[in-house]
Design a protein around this motif. Structure first.
Motif, PDB file in Angstrom:
ATOM      1  N   MET B   1       6.486  73.149   2.313  1.00  0.00           N
ATOM      2  CA  MET B   1       7.372  72.376   1.434  1.00  0.00           C
ATOM      3  C   MET B   1       7.496  70.866   2.053  1.00  0.00           C
ATOM      4  SD  MET B   1      11.440  72.865   0.946  1.00  0.00           S
ATOM      5  CE  MET B   1      11.231  74.648   0.906  1.00  0.00           C
ATOM      6  N   SER B   2       7.415  69.876   1.159  1.00  0.00           N
ATOM      7  CA  SER B   2       7.203  68.570   1.362  1.00  0.00           C
ATOM      8  C   SER B   2       9.125  68.041   1.858  1.00  0.00           C
ATOM      9  CB  SER B   2       6.868  67.752   0.071  1.00  0.00           C
ATOM     10  OG  SER B   2       7.928  67.499  -0.808  1.00  0.00           O
ATOM     11  N   GLY B   3       8.971  67.119   2.684  1.00  0.00           N
ATOM     12  CA  GLY B   3      10.211  66.583   3.103  1.00  0.00           C
ATOM     13  C   GLY B   3      11.109  66.085   2.070  1.00  0.00           C
ATOM     14  N   ALA B   4      10.260  65.716   0.905  1.00  0.00           N
ATOM     15  CA  ALA B   4      11.257  65.283  -0.185  1.00  0.00           C
ATOM     16  C   ALA B   4      11.885  66.402  -0.805  1.00  0.00           C
ATOM     17  CB  ALA B   4      10.309  64.365  -1.114  1.00  0.00           C
ATOM     18  N   ALA B   5      10.919  67.535  -0.952  1.00  0.00           N
ATOM     19  CA  ALA B   5      11.404  68.544  -1.692  1.00  0.00           C
ATOM     20  C   ALA B   5      12.740  69.434  -0.924  1.00  0.00           C
ATOM     21  CB  ALA B   5      10.456  69.549  -1.821  1.00  0.00           C
ATOM     22  N   ARG B   6      12.690  69.230   0.572  1.00  0.00           N
ATOM     23  CA  ARG B   6      13.496  69.774   1.278  1.00  0.00           C
ATOM     24  C   ARG B   6      14.909  69.204   1.217  1.00  0.00           C
ATOM     25  NH1 ARG B   6      10.814  69.774   5.709  1.00  0.00           N
ATOM     26  NH2 ARG B   6       9.845  71.863   5.331  1.00  0.00           N
ATOM     27  N   ARG B   7      14.935  67.722   1.332  1.00  0.00           N
ATOM     28  CA  ARG B   7      16.029  66.895   1.160  1.00  0.00           C
ATOM     29  C   ARG B   7      16.646  66.994   0.035  1.00  0.00           C
ATOM     30  NH1 ARG B   7      12.625  63.425   3.470  1.00  0.00           N
ATOM     31  NH2 ARG B   7      12.134  61.854   1.663  1.00  0.00           N
ATOM     32  N   TYR B   8      15.791  67.181  -1.004  1.00  0.00           N
ATOM     33  CA  TYR B   8      16.344  67.278  -2.439  1.00  0.00           C
ATOM     34  C   TYR B   8      17.255  68.625  -2.631  1.00  0.00           C
ATOM     35  CZ  TYR B   8      16.216  67.911  -7.664  1.00  0.00           C
ATOM     36  OH  TYR B   8      16.536  67.820  -8.859  1.00  0.00           O
ATOM     37  N   ILE B   9      16.530  69.673  -2.032  1.00  0.00           N
ATOM     38  CA  ILE B   9      17.249  70.968  -2.089  1.00  0.00           C
ATOM     39  C   ILE B   9      18.537  70.952  -1.213  1.00  0.00           C
ATOM     40  CG2 ILE B   9      16.984  73.301  -1.014  1.00  0.00           C
ATOM     41  CD1 ILE B   9      14.139  73.332  -1.976  1.00  0.00           C
ATOM     42  N   LYS B  25       7.972  72.329  -9.111  1.00  0.00           N
ATOM     43  CA  LYS B  25       6.865  70.925  -9.401  1.00  0.00           C
ATOM     44  C   LYS B  25       6.067  70.931  -7.972  1.00  0.00           C
ATOM     45  CE  LYS B  25       7.164  66.151 -10.483  1.00  0.00           C
ATOM     46  NZ  LYS B  25       7.685  65.680  -8.872  1.00  0.00           N
ATOM     47  N   ASP B  26       7.192  71.087  -6.812  1.00  0.00           N
ATOM     48  CA  ASP B  26       6.637  70.663  -5.522  1.00  0.00           C
ATOM     49  C   ASP B  26       5.765  71.968  -4.719  1.00  0.00           C
ATOM     50  OD1 ASP B  26       6.991  67.996  -6.139  1.00  0.00           O
ATOM     51  OD2 ASP B  26       9.072  68.257  -5.288  1.00  0.00           O
ATOM     52  N   PRO B  73       0.218  78.816 -12.218  1.00  0.00           N
ATOM     53  CA  PRO B  73      -0.282  77.565 -13.022  1.00  0.00           C
ATOM     54  C   PRO B  73       0.346  77.375 -14.367  1.00  0.00           C
ATOM     55  CG  PRO B  73      -2.143  78.552 -11.619  1.00  0.00           C
ATOM     56  CD  PRO B  73      -0.938  79.408 -11.779  1.00  0.00           C
ATOM     57  N   ARG B  74       0.254  79.028 -14.971  1.00  0.00           N
ATOM     58  CA  ARG B  74       0.643  79.237 -16.312  1.00  0.00           C
ATOM     59  C   ARG B  74       2.187  79.207 -16.385  1.00  0.00           C
ATOM     60  NH1 ARG B  74      -0.101  84.693 -19.455  1.00  0.00           N
ATOM     61  NH2 ARG B  74       2.132  84.298 -20.104  1.00  0.00           N
ATOM     62  N   ILE B  75       2.750  79.406 -15.712  1.00  0.00           N
ATOM     63  CA  ILE B  75       4.477  79.240 -15.663  1.00  0.00           C
ATOM     64  C   ILE B  75       4.737  77.663 -15.631  1.00  0.00           C
ATOM     65  CG2 ILE B  75       6.393  79.737 -14.411  1.00  0.00           C
ATOM     66  CD1 ILE B  75       5.176  82.288 -13.218  1.00  0.00           C
ATOM     67  N   ARG B  76       4.057  77.081 -14.626  1.00  0.00           N
ATOM     68  CA  ARG B  76       4.233  75.568 -14.644  1.00  0.00           C
ATOM     69  C   ARG B  76       4.146  74.726 -15.980  1.00  0.00           C
ATOM     70  NH1 ARG B  76       1.924  73.344  -8.887  1.00  0.00           N
ATOM     71  NH2 ARG B  76       2.781  71.398  -9.498  1.00  0.00           N
TER      72      ARG B  76
END
Lengths: 254, 278
Positions: B1-9, B25-26, B73-76
């Motif tokens: 998980m990206s740092g940005a995603a973690r901060r967002y969460i 998305k991430d 991929p289809r769900i996204r």
């Protein structure tokens, strides 16, 4: 009743999409059926197929509490730009904090000439005795740290028996493992993927580096999601099918 | 998980749906991990309904995980973000379970369940939970009839001999003249309840025609009602069938709808959305 946004809720055959059925269930769960698009309400009223879809999904979620889901993306949507997304807010906040930080720095610089003295690093400044009130890092007792390092190292020591087994199992041509690679660093959520001529179900056994079984999974699929957390360390995994050992791999759990 | 995603969460703990969308998305794999509880709850429900054996639990969960990973991929691409992601993914999980069940054709378990219908009057706590669940589902079904609901409820009351009140008529036909309303209510309360269904619907005919601005026969309204009773029963029992509701058990659910004794919630004629915290 909302009449806009209904185009994404119908399939070409006229029935509700998964999104449409999900929105209807959201409305039932949140007591907001009156806010559904009119086209959705009218269609479901007369369509038993879509009623069955909505009811089937609702039935699974009937006992679930829909709390803390936040604003609903449809029912709470603002006709104008929906909301400022948090990353944008964070950027604004970051700019404000940076501006304050620069201001404070400019204000304090003339009073702390030692900071700008050549040869003095910022680290040295931070650990200087004048930083009263700042928490200082206390070095851990050497013995405890050493013990901890030893324990950690022990969890990453290879098992000679399992290493041998792993090397021999790689000769098997009947099973091809796509992931994880041997020795790959993985974490919870890792995906095990393989193809095998063996008939499912498969058994995936995770062992620690002392050959102790940590987890056992059974699956008919050729993919498995590692949904449990495990302590950091070296682990081996065995794939079994039709009572035979199909593969042995190893992973490093972060 | 990206740092940005973690901060967002971290900052969106109270906005579960926003977290889901950020992960979709991430970090879609983390999203599937996050919904393990949902998968387990749904698989457990299918096991309770007899569609899978309890011993198959882990296998079915992993099957669903595998299919979700394939479908990411289809769900996204297909999730349009207008419903809660939790509900959306529940729909996908449900279909995966139904498809798996269909491929296995494990009807034996369903037959066993049908042979042993739940007893709504049982004091068994497990049965009690089942009853509460069915009450919620029944209420959800009724609400899907949308603006037909007031008419349907009056007709169902007539079928099941549940007292009809003036407000029931007004919810269906707000402009109903008082003499018409009184005439019907008096006739139905003075011995009308003991009349056969056909005659009870004959008493209702003037109201039905006035409300719907039609010239339908009494039989036509009765057939309309019978048709909806069958629809409700099919919906309650599910497809493939996982319950064994009958017109009799439907009557119990209907009585509870008007005078709750199984769950706390009052039906108020004219209200489409009540405070039924599902």
């Amino acid at each position: 009743m909302k009449n806009e946004h209904s185009e994404g809720f119908f399939r070409p055959d006229g029935h509700l999409t998964e999104d449409g059925a999900a929105l209807y269930v959201d409305a039932l769960k949140l007591d907001r059926t009156g806010e559904l698009p009119g086209t959705v309400l009218e269609h479901v009223k007369t369509c038993e197929t879509c009623k069955a879809e909505v009811t089937g999904l609702f039935s699974l979620l009937a006992d679930e509490v829909y709390a803390a889901t936040g604003p609903h993306p449809f029912f709470d949507a603002n006709p104008h730009p929906r909301r400022v997304t948090p990353p944008v807010l964070y950027r604004i906040a970051a700019v404000i904090v940076a501006a304050i930080g620069i201001g404070v720095l400019l204000y304090t610089l003339p009073h702390r000439p030692e900071v700008s003295q050549p040869g003095k690093s910022s680290v040295a400044t931070r650990s200087a005795p004048d930083t009263v009130g700042q928490p200082t890092e206390q070095p851990a007792a050497p013995t405890k740290a050493a013990e901890s390092r030893e324990l950690m190292a022990a969890r990453f020591t290879e098992s000679p028996e399992l290493e041998d087994l792993m090397k021999s199992s790689l000769r098997s041509a009947a099973t091809d493992v796509q992931s994880p690679a041997i020795g790959a660093r993985v974490s919870r959520g890792a995906v095990f993927r393989w193809t095998s001529s063996a008939t499912p179900p498969y058994e995936l056994v995770v062992l620690d580096n002392r050959d102790r079984v940590i987890r056992t999974y059974t699956t008919s699929a050729d993919t498995l999601l590692l949904s449990d957390s495990m302590q950091a360390g070296l682990y081996y995994w065995k794939l079994l099918g039709e009572g035979n050992l199909l593969y042995v791999g190893k992973i490093l759990m972060r | 998980m990206s740092g940005a995603a973690r901060r967002y969460i971290l900052h969106m703990e109270d906005h579960a749906n926003d977290v889901d969308i950020a992960l979709l998305k991430d970090d879609p794999s983390a999203l599937i991990l996050r919904h393990q509880v949902t998968i387990r709850i749904i698989v457990k429900r299918f096991i309770e309904s007899g569609m899978f054996q309890a011993s198959e639990f882990d296998d079915v969960v992993q099957h669903v995980n595998a299919r979700l990973l394939e479908k990411l991929p289809r769900i996204r691409a297909q999730y349009n973000g207008l419903s809660l992601f939790r509900t959306y993914i529940s729909s996908i999980i449900r279909h995966e379970c139904l498809d798996l069940h269909a491929s296995r054709e494990s009807d034996i378990h369903t037959e066993r369940l049908l042979a042993d219908p739940p007893n709504p009057e049982s004091a068994n706590p497990d049965n009690r939970l089942l009853i509460e669940h069915d009450v919620k589902v029944f209420r959800a079904i009724i609400r899907q009839f949308h603006d037909e609901m007031p008419k349907l409820l009056v007709c169902l009351k007539l079928v099941y001999r549940i007292p009809i009140e003036p407000k029931d008529i007004l919810a269906w036909w707000p402009g109903c003249p008082e003499p018409d309303r009184s005439a019907f209510l008096n006739a139905i309360s003075e011995g009308g309840k003991s009349l056969p269904a056909r005659e009870r619907f004959a008493l209702l005919r003037p109201i039905a025609n006035g409300a719907d601005n039609s010239h339908s026969s009494a039989d036509s309204v009765r057939h309309w009602t019978d048709d909806r009773i069958h629809v409700i029963l099919r919906l309650l029992n599910g497809s493939p069938p996982t319950s064994s509701h009958t017109p009799e058990t439907l009557g119990i659910l209907l009585e509870d709808f008007f005078t709750p004794f199984l769950l706390h919630r009052q039906y108020i004629p004219g209200e489409t959305d009540n405070n039924d915290t599902a």
